[in-house]
Design an enzyme around this catalytic site. Structure first.
Site, PDB file in Angstrom:
ATOM      1  N   GLU A  73       0.841  -1.211   0.043  1.00 34.00           N
ATOM      2  CA  GLU A  73      -0.020   0.217  -0.090  1.00 34.00           C
ATOM      3  C   GLU A  73       0.639   1.263   0.086  1.00 34.00           C
ATOM      4  O   GLU A  73       1.914   1.300   0.625  1.00 34.00           O
ATOM      5  CB  GLU A  73      -0.863   0.008   1.294  1.00 34.00           C
ATOM      6  CG  GLU A  73      -1.717   1.076   1.394  1.00 34.00           C
ATOM      7  CD  GLU A  73      -2.535   1.110   2.796  1.00 34.00           C
ATOM      8  OE1 GLU A  73      -3.481   1.856   2.901  1.00 34.00           O
ATOM      9  OE2 GLU A  73      -2.229   0.370   3.865  1.00 34.00           O
TER      10      GLU A  73
ATOM     11  N   LYS B 165      -9.718   2.987  -1.794  1.00 30.20           N
ATOM     12  CA  LYS B 165      -9.764   2.446  -0.530  1.00 30.20           C
ATOM     13  C   LYS B 165     -11.081   2.788   0.301  1.00 30.20           C
ATOM     14  O   LYS B 165     -11.293   4.115   0.412  1.00 30.20           O
ATOM     15  CB  LYS B 165      -8.513   2.921   0.378  1.00 30.20           C
ATOM     16  CG  LYS B 165      -8.638   1.954   1.613  1.00 30.20           C
ATOM     17  CD  LYS B 165      -7.259   2.437   2.568  1.00 30.20           C
ATOM     18  CE  LYS B 165      -6.939   1.487   3.699  1.00 30.20           C
ATOM     19  NZ  LYS B 165      -5.980   1.772   4.545  1.00 30.20           N
TER      20      LYS B 165
ATOM     21  N   CYS C 265      -5.472  -3.023   3.030  1.00 29.64           N
ATOM     22  CA  CYS C 265      -5.030  -3.055   4.173  1.00 29.64           C
ATOM     23  C   CYS C 265      -6.233  -3.248   5.070  1.00 29.64           C
ATOM     24  O   CYS C 265      -6.768  -4.237   5.193  1.00 29.64           O
ATOM     25  CB  CYS C 265      -4.255  -1.771   4.618  1.00 29.64           C
ATOM     26  SG  CYS C 265      -3.257  -1.887   5.959  1.00 29.64           S
TER      27      CYS C 265
END
Length: 258
Positions: A41, A108, A142
């Site tokens: 990431e 995200k 994540c």
């Protein structure tokens, strides 16, 4: 669909140093076998909030390099970069196909507000599966791993691989390992998850990048050091396992509704 090779690359992302991070990643991509490769990431600059917009403006140039690399090395490349659009900065995973085409992007969805991400980024609002030369790929970034609803949605949309770029800290290493395995088991698909290693201020990152099969075989667990690791993804194993244990077909959504 035949087998493919999947790779994960982990390294110590240097906060704010795009030039050095870019050099490290491009050198690693030169060593990757053809197939899928997942990067950490925010690999270009880390969480350098003070200069995030400036870093975001460089991402388009980096994507040109990734496109050239993907085409030349026959790689499907997934990793997240900061992107500035519509007055906001997003943490965006780009899925670069092996012909150099951008197969799609994922912003995200779940921001780690406990770590301050909500102050630097806007949240995405869609979950898509991207057709690539490695097959249908869904992306989680994540903290997204903590939300099984997202993984299930991607599976329902046809994902056979979940690619997960991450900067997951060492303090919650076992959560990282357990959640990656859980997403593979419950959705009966492959999880290819790349986590950074090294130090950034007070935070330590364990690496421990993983490739997990639908049957919970841990095909790769890289441990702590920087490097590249690969595994073969056997999709016939996935199909056979889904037939042997048809839990995806035996769901009862009418019972789960609040």
């Amino acid at each position: 669909m035949g087998n493919i090779t999947a790779s994960v690359f982990q390294f110590d992302v240097i906060r704010g140093n795009i030039s050095e991070n870019r050099s490290i990643v491009m050198e690693a991509l030169e060593q990757c076998p053809s197939g899928l490769v997942v990067l950490p990431e925010m690999w270009s600059c880390g969480f350098d909030y003070k200069n995030l917009k400036a870093h975001a403006l460089v991402s388009e140039e980096i994507l040109k390099d990734l496109s050239d690399m993907a085409r030349r090395r026959s790689l499907v490349i997934v990793g997240s970069l900061p992107v500035f659009e519509r007055g906001n900065i997003y943490n965006v995973a780009h899925v670069m196909d092996a012909d150099g085409r951008l197969a799609g992007i994922y912003r995200k969805t779940h921001l780690f507000t406990a770590g301050g991400e909500g102050k630097g980024f806007a949240a995405g609002s869609s979950a898509d599966v991207f057709e690539t030369m490695a097959g249908p790929v869904g992306v989680m970034i994540c903290y997204d791993l903590r939300f099984p609803e997202l993984a299930r949605t991607l599976m329902d949309k046809g994902a056979r691989i979940l690619a997960v770029p991450a900067q997951w800290p060492a303090a919650r290493r076992t959560h990282w390992q357990t959640l990656a395995r859980a997403r593979a088991i419950e959705n009966q698909l492959f999880v290819v998850a790349a986590n950074r290693c090294g130090e950034d201020g007070e935070l330590s990152y364990p690496g421990c990048s993983l490739i997990v099969s639908p049957t919970d075989q841990v095909l790769v667990d890289m441990g702590e050091g920087p490097g590249l690791a690969t595994a073969e993804l056997d999709f016939s194993l996935m199909d056979d396992y889904r037939k042997a244990i048809p839990c995806l077909k035996e769901r009862r959504p009418e019972v789960y509704t609040p």
